[in-house]
Write an enzyme that holds these catalytic residues in place. Sequence first.
Site, mmCIF file in Angstrom:
data_model
loop_
_atom_site.group_PDB
_atom_site.id
_atom_site.type_symbol
_atom_site.label_atom_id
_atom_site.label_comp_id
_atom_site.label_asym_id
_atom_site.label_seq_id
_atom_site.Cartn_x
_atom_site.Cartn_y
_atom_site.Cartn_z
ATOM 1 N N HIS A 97 -15.005 11.278 19.389
ATOM 2 C CA HIS A 97 -14.780 10.109 18.531
ATOM 3 C C HIS A 97 -15.876 9.923 17.486
ATOM 4 C CE1 HIS A 97 -17.207 7.937 21.709
ATOM 5 N NE2 HIS A 97 -17.683 7.337 20.634
ATOM 6 N N ASP A 131 -12.713 13.590 25.127
ATOM 7 C CA ASP A 131 -13.664 12.976 24.210
ATOM 8 C C ASP A 131 -14.918 13.825 24.040
ATOM 9 O OD1 ASP A 131 -14.591 11.192 22.348
ATOM 10 O OD2 ASP A 131 -15.338 9.736 23.815
ATOM 11 N N SER A 212 -23.238 7.430 21.707
ATOM 12 C CA SER A 212 -22.154 8.340 22.042
ATOM 13 C C SER A 212 -22.511 9.789 21.771
ATOM 14 C CB SER A 212 -20.901 8.014 21.214
ATOM 15 O OG SER A 212 -20.075 7.127 21.901
#
Length: 358
Positions: A97, A131, A212
């Site tokens: 993402h 992801d 992230s």
Amino acid sequence: MLALVVGVVGGVVGAAGFRLVDETATDRPGTVRDGLFGVDTATEAPLAPEDGTIANVAAELLPSTVQIIAAYGGDDRGATGSGFVLDRQGHVVTNNHVVAEAAQDDGRIQVVDQEGNRYDASVVGRSAVYDLAVLVAEEMAGEFEPTALGASSRLRVGETVVAIGSPLGLSSTVTAGIVSALQRPVTTGDPDSDTSYINAVQTDAAINPGNSGGPLVNLLGEVVGVNSAIATTGGGFGAEAGNIGVGFAIPVEQVRITADQILRTGEAQYPIIGAEVRTGNADGDGAEIQKVNPGSAAEEGGLEEGDVITAVDGERVTDGIALIVSIRTHQPGETVEFTVRRGAEERQVSVELRGQVG
């Protein structure tokens, strides 16, 4: 009431000589015929148990942890996240993402090291399902020590872990906490587009937007997970919010598998059974099959509409999300055994998993 919403943590802030790779498996830049076995990775933990302090972990891992800057919403600097050096050939692991929009729109992606040096990077491959993404920055080849990949399966609840990354754009940030839970089924991402189901490592180490893709590390200096999501106190699915002590990391075992697949072919696969399952069951008594696709692995295995799956390989399944997460810890071609409640009867059903790119 406290409503926990699991959201992606990083992608968007403000919206949130060594041998080089020359044995390409495809025409996609950065692929390697032998996958992880064809690149130079770190094979041993950098720290001995007696040296396992947070300060020593930070000293070892900070040079190999990077910031990712990616195009988002028409801005070359619109998204920031984190990543870590996988090998000596210039490959970097991050979250899908973080770079998804840049990859779709052929936007610019840069990797920034601890010293602030910037390297242009491209996407070797990515998996929305898990992801995860692998980047390659050719100028980084031979310049960085790779991180050592450990094993989340050896973690114990309560042991110390360290999260490293660039929360809120603050590069080279180190936070520490404990393993709060293991094998926590969580759903991340936008339910209207890319959704990831993670059998996560839960931690109270401070994780914020921008973390992230960064590593979650044990006190031996080994990567045990990829920081991917946080829980927030409302504000919508995936809302930007600060740390409340509930963060989630993708287990490193999945990182190994997905990175190896991407390095070999530029794509990653995930297992499917070819059935639709109810995900909103709040009773905790299993996952109900709503539809079995014709010719699917589920049909061939003998699953039927209305069946309730209560366990996978003997491990309890409480709802549809737990079932999806459990299936995705396996690989295409493996055979799993479902414990199924059909009416008043319980039976065992074996299904050989099939693969799908994603």
